[in-house]
Design an enzyme around this catalytic site. Sequence first.
Site, PDB file in Angstrom:
ATOM      1  N   LYS A 164       0.823  -1.232   0.000  1.00  0.00           N
ATOM      2  CA  LYS A 164       0.000   0.000   0.000  1.00  0.00           C
ATOM      3  C   LYS A 164       0.845   1.265   0.000  1.00  0.00           C
ATOM      4  O   LYS A 164       0.464   2.292  -0.545  1.00  0.00           O
ATOM      5  CB  LYS A 164      -0.960   0.006   1.176  1.00  0.00           C
ATOM      6  CG  LYS A 164      -0.287   0.097   2.524  1.00  0.00           C
ATOM      7  CD  LYS A 164      -0.847  -0.856   3.516  1.00  0.00           C
ATOM      8  CE  LYS A 164       0.229  -1.274   4.471  1.00  0.00           C
ATOM      9  NZ  LYS A 164      -0.125  -2.327   5.367  1.00  0.00           N
ATOM     10  N   LYS A 173      -4.525   3.714   2.858  1.00  0.00           N
ATOM     11  CA  LYS A 173      -5.551   2.876   2.221  1.00  0.00           C
ATOM     12  C   LYS A 173      -6.739   3.711   1.742  1.00  0.00           C
ATOM     13  O   LYS A 173      -7.243   3.495   0.641  1.00  0.00           O
ATOM     14  CB  LYS A 173      -5.995   1.785   3.198  1.00  0.00           C
ATOM     15  CG  LYS A 173      -4.891   0.741   3.454  1.00  0.00           C
ATOM     16  CD  LYS A 173      -5.239  -0.167   4.611  1.00  0.00           C
ATOM     17  CE  LYS A 173      -4.191  -1.241   4.856  1.00  0.00           C
ATOM     18  NZ  LYS A 173      -4.379  -1.943   6.127  1.00  0.00           N
ATOM     19  N   ILE A 209     -10.037  -8.786   1.320  1.00  0.00           N
ATOM     20  CA  ILE A 209     -11.377  -8.344   0.903  1.00  0.00           C
ATOM     21  C   ILE A 209     -11.318  -7.800  -0.521  1.00  0.00           C
ATOM     22  O   ILE A 209     -10.505  -6.922  -0.805  1.00  0.00           O
ATOM     23  CB  ILE A 209     -11.899  -7.200   1.811  1.00  0.00           C
ATOM     24  CG1 ILE A 209     -11.831  -7.591   3.279  1.00  0.00           C
ATOM     25  CG2 ILE A 209     -13.305  -6.799   1.421  1.00  0.00           C
ATOM     26  CD1 ILE A 209     -12.174  -6.436   4.207  1.00  0.00           C
ATOM     27  N   GLU A 211       3.211  -4.206  15.282  1.00  0.00           N
ATOM     28  CA  GLU A 211       4.676  -4.219  15.150  1.00  0.00           C
ATOM     29  C   GLU A 211       5.299  -3.726  16.458  1.00  0.00           C
ATOM     30  O   GLU A 211       4.628  -3.074  17.264  1.00  0.00           O
ATOM     31  CB  GLU A 211       5.110  -3.243  14.043  1.00  0.00           C
ATOM     32  CG  GLU A 211       4.378  -3.394  12.743  1.00  0.00           C
ATOM     33  CD  GLU A 211       5.033  -4.389  11.833  1.00  0.00           C
ATOM     34  OE1 GLU A 211       6.222  -4.666  12.030  1.00  0.00           O
ATOM     35  OE2 GLU A 211       4.348  -4.899  10.933  1.00  0.00           O
ATOM     36  N   ASP A 228      -1.465   3.927   8.361  1.00  0.00           N
ATOM     37  CA  ASP A 228      -1.768   2.803   7.473  1.00  0.00           C
ATOM     38  C   ASP A 228      -3.176   2.969   6.866  1.00  0.00           C
ATOM     39  O   ASP A 228      -3.353   2.865   5.652  1.00  0.00           O
ATOM     40  CB  ASP A 228      -1.669   1.503   8.285  1.00  0.00           C
ATOM     41  CG  ASP A 228      -2.085   0.274   7.520  1.00  0.00           C
ATOM     42  OD1 ASP A 228      -1.267  -0.217   6.719  1.00  0.00           O
ATOM     43  OD2 ASP A 228      -3.237  -0.191   7.690  1.00  0.00           O
ATOM     44  N   GLY A 263      -3.135 -10.623   7.268  1.00  0.00           N
ATOM     45  CA  GLY A 263      -2.828 -12.043   7.467  1.00  0.00           C
ATOM     46  C   GLY A 263      -2.298 -12.670   6.196  1.00  0.00           C
ATOM     47  O   GLY A 263      -2.604 -12.229   5.087  1.00  0.00           O
TER      48      GLY A 263
HETATM   49  N1  HSE Z   1      -0.879  -3.459   9.715  1.00  0.00           N
HETATM   50  C1  HSE Z   1      -1.965  -3.674   8.803  1.00  0.00           C
HETATM   51  C2  HSE Z   1      -3.265  -3.874   9.597  1.00  0.00           C
HETATM   52  C3  HSE Z   1      -1.675  -4.855   7.930  1.00  0.00           C
HETATM   53  O1  HSE Z   1      -3.187  -4.080  10.813  1.00  0.00           O
HETATM   54  O2  HSE Z   1      -4.342  -3.808   9.026  1.00  0.00           O
HETATM   55  C4  HSE Z   1      -2.508  -4.948   6.691  1.00  0.00           C
HETATM   56  O3  HSE Z   1      -2.327  -3.858   5.837  1.00  0.00           O
END
Ligand code: HSE
Length: 403
Positions: A100, A200, A131, A185, A196, A297
């Site tokens: 991404k 997206k 998805i 992490e 994140d 995952g």
């Molecule tokens: N770190 C991201 C999450 C992983 O927890 O959704 C998938 O992009």
Amino acid sequence: MIQIAVLGYGTVGSGVVEVINKNQNEVSKKAGIGIAVKYILDLRDFPGDPMEKHVVHDYDIILNDPEVKIICETMGGVEPAYTFSKKALLAGKSVCTSNKELVANHGPELIQIAKEHNCNYLFEASVGGGIPIIRPLNASLTPEKIDGITGILNGTTNYMLTKMDDEGMDYAEVLAQAQAKGYAERNPEADVEGYDACRKIAILSSLVYGKTVRYEDIYTEGITKISKEDFKYAKAMKRSIKLLAMSKDMDGKCFAMVAPFLIRSDNPLYCVKDVFNAVCVHGNMLGSTMYYGRGAGKLPTASAVVSDIIDCAKHQGKFIFCFWDQEKVELSSKDEMSWKFFVRVKGDLEESGVKEVFGETEIIQLPECADEFAFITDEVSEKEFDEMIKGVKNVITRIRLEG
Ligand code: HSE
């Protein structure tokens, strides 16, 4: 038989190999041709791994092999993934990715190169893991004028908020648990600060507008200030707190935001728990559609990458149309967005200034939070709220209300 190469043999890359090997029949039937992994590029060796002999350390071996038609980039990060992807596309090899960060930074440029070289740059796995959401936007919702997307796009934070809601855990405790389980992490910043989810929603918004929504322009708030006390109030209000990524087209004005919201129990996103993701898309003809599933995952994400590999195999030598130009979308300021706000205040209502500034509002007092109270504003713009709240003493926190 089509030969492919996998760049990066980590969680998703090894998942791609597993999906292709385990579901060989399904994959080859739907691609119309067999698919075989010829190379795996990684810095490491994998002694004892069944794919050990396919591991190479020099990207040029892959690039210069005319048999390799599709490259699966599961390295993550911008470099060297960007350089490798660009070189592949310039050589007419299609690229499928789960990355991404790279898509949000260089998506339209790489799509354009793919178009000019009759190949494809596909990125189904970059948003929502397994998805299907990119393909519906590109191929199924095409007659729609899409005026809103609201999603839970980060599995880690959704897991954390679910635990806080269901088990009354506090932020630090639940973060430690998420890290122990391998969801978060060691440096959880990208997830918990909302970065994140921001990348997206930038990708999804860009596909909706056909132009580039820069993630840097999206107002982003994470979940680091959410506490177990906030969830006590949420329960009393029959709501939950979710990190929402949203994008709205309001009469030609484009808005996007990532922030925690108090959502009602009749909102379909209320039931999205743990590491699951969901995206609600609203079109002007169809109304609302919702896409739900595992947003992260190994195998779910790998499955989405393999769906792109199959698409590339089916469309060899042909660009699959993707509507995303480099031209930038000017986002309107969040100041113009309006909603109700939930505000917690330390101390006494009479001395707080709330009545003077906000008038008669809904007050919530919980026996277990004795030295504070909360109130809910009428619907006000972000700008009005920021001005008004200056008149209230000892504000602990504020959270936006959805619906
Ligand atoms: N770190 C991201 C999450 C992983 O927890 O959704 C998938 O992009």
